[in-house]
Design an enzyme around this catalytic site. Structure first.
Site, PDB file in Angstrom:
ATOM      1  CG  LEU A 204      -0.676  10.974  73.542  1.00  8.95           C
ATOM      2  CD1 LEU A 204      -1.331  12.050  74.395  1.00  8.95           C
ATOM      3  CD2 LEU A 204       0.832  11.248  73.423  1.00  8.95           C
TER       4      LEU A 204
ATOM      5  N   PRO B 248      -7.596   7.970  67.063  1.00  8.95           N
ATOM      6  CG  PRO B 248      -9.553   6.690  67.071  1.00  8.95           C
ATOM      7  CD  PRO B 248      -8.768   7.652  67.896  1.00  8.95           C
TER       8      PRO B 248
ATOM      9  NE  ARG C 128      23.613 -18.909  49.504  1.00  9.10           N
ATOM     10  CZ  ARG C 128      22.697 -19.863  49.318  1.00  9.10           C
ATOM     11  NH1 ARG C 128      22.657 -20.921  50.109  1.00  9.10           N
ATOM     12  NH2 ARG C 128      21.820 -19.745  48.350  1.00  9.10           N
TER      13      ARG C 128
ATOM     14  N   GLY D  36      19.268 -13.539  50.706  1.00  8.76           N
ATOM     15  CA  GLY D  36      18.584 -14.106  49.549  1.00  8.76           C
ATOM     16  C   GLY D  36      17.205 -14.618  49.936  1.00  8.76           C
ATOM     17  N   GLY D  37      16.836 -15.757  49.385  1.00  2.74           N
ATOM     18  CA  GLY D  37      15.507 -16.329  49.660  1.00  2.74           C
ATOM     19  C   GLY D  37      15.309 -16.620  51.134  1.00  2.74           C
TER      20      GLY D  37
ATOM     21  CD  GLU E  10       7.310   5.860  72.575  1.00  5.38           C
ATOM     22  OE1 GLU E  10       7.690   6.932  73.046  1.00  5.38           O
ATOM     23  OE2 GLU E  10       6.840   4.932  73.238  1.00  5.38           O
TER      24      GLU E  10
HETATM   25  C1  LIG Z   1       2.659  -0.952  67.066  1.00  7.29           C
HETATM   26  C2  LIG Z   1       2.311   0.407  67.592  1.00  7.29           C
HETATM   27  C3  LIG Z   1       2.248   0.617  68.958  1.00  7.29           C
HETATM   28  C4  LIG Z   1       1.873   1.868  69.469  1.00  7.29           C
HETATM   29  N1  LIG Z   1       1.756   2.044  70.830  1.00  7.29           N
HETATM   30  C5  LIG Z   1       1.226   3.215  71.317  1.00  7.29           C
HETATM   31  C6  LIG Z   1       0.943   3.357  72.707  1.00  7.29           C
HETATM   32  O1  LIG Z   1       1.198   2.458  73.517  1.00  7.29           O
HETATM   33  N2  LIG Z   1       0.337   4.509  73.130  1.00  7.29           N
HETATM   34  C7  LIG Z   1       0.038   5.532  72.269  1.00  7.29           C
HETATM   35  O2  LIG Z   1      -0.511   6.533  72.718  1.00  7.29           O
HETATM   36  N3  LIG Z   1       0.321   5.423  70.945  1.00  7.29           N
HETATM   37  C8  LIG Z   1       0.892   4.286  70.450  1.00  7.29           C
HETATM   38  N4  LIG Z   1       1.165   4.141  69.096  1.00  7.29           N
HETATM   39  C9  LIG Z   1       0.755   5.226  68.196  1.00  7.29           C
HETATM   40  C10 LIG Z   1       1.899   5.954  67.536  1.00  7.29           C
HETATM   41  O3  LIG Z   1       2.560   6.769  68.452  1.00  7.29           O
HETATM   42  C11 LIG Z   1       1.315   6.711  66.332  1.00  7.29           C
HETATM   43  O4  LIG Z   1       1.010   5.747  65.343  1.00  7.29           O
HETATM   44  C12 LIG Z   1       2.252   7.765  65.783  1.00  7.29           C
HETATM   45  O5  LIG Z   1       2.412   8.824  66.688  1.00  7.29           O
HETATM   46  C13 LIG Z   1       1.760   8.320  64.447  1.00  7.29           C
HETATM   47  O6  LIG Z   1       0.418   8.704  64.539  1.00  7.29           O
HETATM   48  P1  LIG Z   1      -0.610   8.201  63.424  1.00  7.29           P
HETATM   49  O7  LIG Z   1      -0.456   6.727  63.281  1.00  7.29           O
HETATM   50  O8  LIG Z   1      -1.942   8.692  63.774  1.00  7.29           O
HETATM   51  O9  LIG Z   1      -0.088   8.849  62.063  1.00  7.29           O
HETATM   52  P2  LIG Z   1      -0.385  10.369  61.602  1.00  7.29           P
HETATM   53  O10 LIG Z   1      -0.128  11.305  62.725  1.00  7.29           O
HETATM   54  O11 LIG Z   1      -1.700  10.409  60.927  1.00  7.29           O
HETATM   55  O12 LIG Z   1       0.773  10.580  60.506  1.00  7.29           O
HETATM   56  C14 LIG Z   1       0.650  10.054  59.166  1.00  7.29           C
HETATM   57  C15 LIG Z   1       1.864  10.518  58.359  1.00  7.29           C
HETATM   58  O13 LIG Z   1       1.867  11.936  58.259  1.00  7.29           O
HETATM   59  C16 LIG Z   1       3.144  12.444  58.617  1.00  7.29           C
HETATM   60  N5  LIG Z   1       2.979  13.779  59.206  1.00  7.29           N
HETATM   61  C17 LIG Z   1       2.299  14.108  60.312  1.00  7.29           C
HETATM   62  N6  LIG Z   1       2.353  15.440  60.543  1.00  7.29           N
HETATM   63  C18 LIG Z   1       3.093  15.969  59.531  1.00  7.29           C
HETATM   64  C19 LIG Z   1       3.524  17.293  59.173  1.00  7.29           C
HETATM   65  N7  LIG Z   1       3.204  18.362  59.942  1.00  7.29           N
HETATM   66  N8  LIG Z   1       4.276  17.451  58.076  1.00  7.29           N
HETATM   67  C20 LIG Z   1       4.609  16.379  57.320  1.00  7.29           C
HETATM   68  N9  LIG Z   1       4.241  15.122  57.582  1.00  7.29           N
HETATM   69  C21 LIG Z   1       3.501  14.914  58.674  1.00  7.29           C
HETATM   70  C22 LIG Z   1       3.675  11.427  59.608  1.00  7.29           C
HETATM   71  O14 LIG Z   1       5.086  11.508  59.697  1.00  7.29           O
HETATM   72  C23 LIG Z   1       3.198  10.118  58.974  1.00  7.29           C
HETATM   73  O15 LIG Z   1       4.094   9.745  57.955  1.00  7.29           O
HETATM   74  C24 LIG Z   1       1.591   2.928  68.582  1.00  7.29           C
HETATM   75  C25 LIG Z   1       1.700   2.714  67.191  1.00  7.29           C
HETATM   76  C26 LIG Z   1       2.054   1.476  66.701  1.00  7.29           C
HETATM   77  C27 LIG Z   1       2.148   1.280  65.211  1.00  7.29           C
END
Ligand SMILES: Cc1cc2nc3c(=O)[nH]c(=O)nc-3n(C[C@H](O)[C@H](O)[C@H](O)COP(=O)(O)OP(=O)(O)OC[C@H]3O[C@@H](n4cnc5c(N)ncnc54)[C@H](O)[C@@H]3O)c2cc1C
Length: 402
Positions: A150, A153, A287, A358-359, A382
């Site tokens: 879903l 980038p 500890r 601690g460490g 999520e």
């Molecule tokens: C280890 C890992 C596994 C994952 N696995 C999957 C997977 O299997 N399938 C999948 O589809 N995705 C997966 N994800 C993706 C994950 O769901 C996204 O990283 C997440 O939804 C956030 O999207 P983003 O990283 O693009 O951050 P962004 O959407 O760019 O957000 C960046 C920051 O902006 C903030 N923000 C966003 N909108 C607003 C707003 N309107 N107001 C204020 N703040 C806001 C967010 O809270 C965040 O702090 C995974 C991520 C990780 C790290």
């Protein structure tokens, strides 16, 4: 001052508590016999098979694939689905499975969440009978591994702004685009990929050996190191019409899957927090500093009590959520509140446990730093914490502030 002095007034003596420090409100007493049996079986699996190997996998940045048959053998893949070789357990059982697995490591729970809630669930809920027969039994046996594409980038919090698209070509579809941060991507046999079409967002089952599909692993992660996370690229990937999920169009398709997975996360993170509390309790009792156990200091006890408060609240939220889900009354807003609360609680518990060691707290030979780092992903994926807070804000006010 020693923790317990026989000559001390009763108020100053240490009491032997009959409360379980990891389950202060007796949530386990509220479980049915079946739920307790499931919890115990998963706990045994974690103690015997996960904990002995997980530190090494975390350090090596490798996924313990050898555990997949063990997970499948206990019926943990697609555990809530009925038929198609799935165990048909209730929602509370699924929660307990997540809790015990994440007590081991968030990577194992993430694997099961993605396989079950994000890949098997959409095929089960929105797939054709042929698709269900073709994929679900083999996924339940762990013979096929799934991933869920879903996030893109350019921004996961706004999935409606999806750039990956699919166009009809005769009786086929051609998919182009990119996905990012995809759990299980590089080890998956199939991907449930969400793509924009002229009809709206649709789900496609893409077999990962299809020409034009690639899933390079994302390296250099400092979180969920025992989980595989990948980018996905779709370069003119041709998918037959029979691989389109026929029963859903629109963002509600992927969002409904996320609701299932987020529900499991609310339980899972509690398992991570419990693992941290268990270790820090043991450590602070042993500890000795300034001539007394660390645990005999008020400042330490207050921090331990805080952990216990957070864990207890998280447990009670998840149990109620599970009962609502089993009654068919769980709403996405309920899940958002618990995902936000429980992830925040767990990460605070893990960070504080890390500090109290601690460490030693920076060593992977102790569990808090591993859980703390893992939870940095779990609080983000999520739906980030902010996304869930804004969801609750919208529930309360009726205004969409996204
Ligand atoms: C280890 C890992 C596994 C994952 N696995 C999957 C997977 O299997 N399938 C999948 O589809 N995705 C997966 N994800 C993706 C994950 O769901 C996204 O990283 C997440 O939804 C956030 O999207 P983003 O990283 O693009 O951050 P962004 O959407 O760019 O957000 C960046 C920051 O902006 C903030 N923000 C966003 N909108 C607003 C707003 N309107 N107001 C204020 N703040 C806001 C967010 O809270 C965040 O702090 C995974 C991520 C990780 C790290």
């Amino acid at each position: 001052m020693p923790a317990s002095r026989p000559d001390a007034p009763p108020s100053q003596r240490s009491a032997t508590s009959s409360l379980d420090p990891l389950d202060l409100y007796g949530v386990r007493d509220q479980l049915s016999e079946e739920e307790r049996i499931v919890q115990d079986a998963v706990a045994r699996l974690v103690d015997e098979k996960v904990l002995p190997v997980i530190q090494q996998h975390f350090e090596n940045h490798t996924f313990p694939r050898e555990l997949v048959p063990e997970l499948a053998g206990l019926g943990l893949l697609g555990s809530s689905l009925e038929g198609y070789g799935c165990a048909g357990m209730n929602a509370v059982c699924y929660g307990l499975i997540c809790q015990e697995l994440e007590r081991g490591d968030g990577a194992i729970r993430s694997f099961v969440s993605v396989q079950s809630s994000l890949c098997m669930y959409p095929i089960y809920s929105y797939g054709s009978e042929d698709q269900k027969q073709q994929y679900l039994p083999r996924m339940a046996r762990g013979e096929l591994i799934g991933c869920f594409g879903l996030t893109e980038p350019h921004g996961g919090s706004d999935p409606g702004n999806m750039k990956t698209h699919a166009k009809r070509r005769g009786r086929d579809w051609v998919i182009n685009g990119a996905k990012m941060w995809i759990t299980n991507g590089a080890i998956a046999d199939l991907c449930v990929c969400w793509a924009q079409t002229p009809e709206g967002i649709r789900g496609f089952i893409v077999e990962t050996d299809t020409p034009g599909f690639s899933a390079p692993a994302i390296e250099h992660k400092f979180s969920l190191r025992a989980s595989v996370t990948s980018a996905l690229y779709f370069d003119n990937v041709v998918v037959p019409e029979r691989n389109v999920l026929p029963e859903v169009v629109g963002l509600k398709g992927p969002l409904s899957c996320l609701t299932q997975a987020r529900y499991g996360i609310t339980w899972g993170v509690t398992g991570a927090a419990q693992a941290c509390l268990a270790q820090v309790l043991e450590y602070t009792k042993d500890r000795v500093l300034f001539g007394r156990p660390l645990a005999a200091n008020q400042a330490i006890q207050i921090r331990l009590a805080e952990m216990s408060r957070k864990i207890t609240l998280a447990q009670l939220l998840s149990l109620q959520l599970g009962r609502l889900k089993d009654a068919g009354r769980m709403k996405p807003g309920h899940v958002s509140l618990a995902k936000w609360n429980n992830c925040r609680a767990a990460i605070e518990v893990a960070r504080d446990a890390r500090d109290m060691l601690g460490g030693f707290g920076i060593s992977a030979e102790y569990v808090p730093i591993r859980h703390m780092l893992n939870l940095e992903s779990v609080i983000t994926y999520e739906g980030t914490e902010t996304v869930h807070q804004l969801t609750i804000g919208r529930e309360l006010t009726g205004f969409n502030a996204f």
